[in-house]
Scaffold this active site. Structure first.
Site, PDB file in Angstrom:
ATOM      1  N   TYR A  16     -26.251  93.371  79.520  1.00  0.00           N
ATOM      2  CA  TYR A  16     -26.337  91.912  78.976  1.00  0.00           C
ATOM      3  C   TYR A  16     -26.900  91.667  80.863  1.00  0.00           C
ATOM      4  CZ  TYR A  16     -24.366  92.264  74.904  1.00  0.00           C
ATOM      5  OH  TYR A  16     -24.258  92.441  73.336  1.00  0.00           O
ATOM      6  N   ARG A  38     -23.624  87.480  69.037  1.00  0.00           N
ATOM      7  CA  ARG A  38     -22.718  88.023  70.474  1.00  0.00           C
ATOM      8  C   ARG A  38     -23.249  88.431  71.411  1.00  0.00           C
ATOM      9  NH1 ARG A  38     -18.788  92.351  69.994  1.00  0.00           N
ATOM     10  NH2 ARG A  38     -19.468  94.754  70.556  1.00  0.00           N
TER      11      ARG A  38
END
Length: 302
Positions: free
Chosen positions: A283, A251
């Site tokens: 991220y 993921r």
């Protein structure tokens, strides 16, 4: 403290019916709230109405002394804040003693992800002439190709997959659903597994009734979260990779690679099924490192 237990039961019904939370989430809420009930007993606080802001601060101090992580403390305080907010809404209490308690800042950990060469090694390890090899290939293709959670992956049924438009219906947290696209590599791997390997594995079921779950174990039963972890660990052993892998890594890798290739944050948020953009923004730390490496490698004045 009889009314305390009654209120907790009301709260659990609220989480189940109105909030549609999973059993796992509800168990965490109950555990956190019951821990506070033990604190009340130690402090000889007999009724919820007697709790003051000072009591909440004392409880917070105790949590720190138990060496809980900031993430765990935040979760416990958040659970209690929700519980007392519910009681105020239901007019069982006049005010929420946890409304002014500030949550500790969470540690910002950089998500672990796989580099492209590491992903390629994993994709080349399965023996796709065997049923389990076909399943394993389809499994990592769908995990990396969609970025779904391992629990969402295990919940996929055959009817959730639309090969014509290349999407899978994902059943996410809190009963939320979303459609996630997958690419040609994942489609080829899944189709081969469904038409060949899955049928052979299903034939090993002890009960005559077949189920519609996409991923199955070597006995034909639905694959579990734990089973996925075992599969990945066994795959790593067959490679030259020395890293410790976990399903969520796919993921993280999915999101990181999309952002590195220029995908916008909102689209990645939707694909991941994040309710808040802040969950996706973690991220960007990885992509900033990526951009810095490019700059240092290619800029004449770096």
């Amino acid at each position: 403290m009889e009314n305390v237990k009654i209120y907790l039961n009301f709260f659990v019904e609220y989480l189940q019916i109105e909030r549609n939370y999973s059993q796992y989430t509800i168990v965490n809420y109950v555990t956190d709230i019951e821990d506070f009930f033990l604190f009340m007993k130690e402090q000889v606080i007999l009724h919820l109405e007697e709790i003051t802001y000072n009591d909440t601060r004392l409880y917070l101090t105790q949590l720190h002394k138990r060496n809980y992580s900031r993430k765990t403390i935040s979760r416990k305080i958040s659970s209690l804040r929700s519980f007392f907010k519910f009681l105020v809404r239901e007019e069982k209490l006049n005010e929420n003693p946890f409304s002014l308690v500030s949550l500790p800042k969470r540690e910002q950990k950089i998500p672990q992800f796989l580099y492209e060469e590491e992903i390629e090694k994993l994709f080349s390890i399965s023996d796709c002439t065997t049923p389990l090899g076909q399943r394993n290939q389809a499994l990592i293709e769908i995990l990396y190709g969609t970025g779904i959670r391992v629990s969402e992956c295990c919940a996929i049924r055959l009817s959730d997959i639309d090969f014509y438009i290349g999407t899978v219906l994902v059943h996410g947290k809190g009963g939320k659903q979303r459609y996630v696209p997958f690419g040609s590599y994942a489609q080829d791997a899944i189709e081969q597994y469904i038409h060949q390997g899955r049928k052979i594995l299903l034939s090993k079921l002890k009960t005559p009734e077949e189920h519609s779950y996409l991923f199955v174990n070597n006995r034909g039963n639905p694959l579990t979260d734990r089973g996925v972890r075992h599969v990945l660990n066994e795959m790593i052993k067959k490679t030259s990779l020395t890293l410790h892998i976990h399903p969520h890594m796919f993921r993280h890798t999915f999101a990181t690679h999309l952002l590195n290739e220029g995908a916008d944050m909102r689209s990645v948020q939707e694909l991941l099924g994040h309710s808040h953009l802040s969950s996706t923004q973690v991220y960007t730390h990885v992509t900033k490192d990526h951009l810095k490496r490019i700059y240092m490698s290619h800029h004449p004045r770096a």
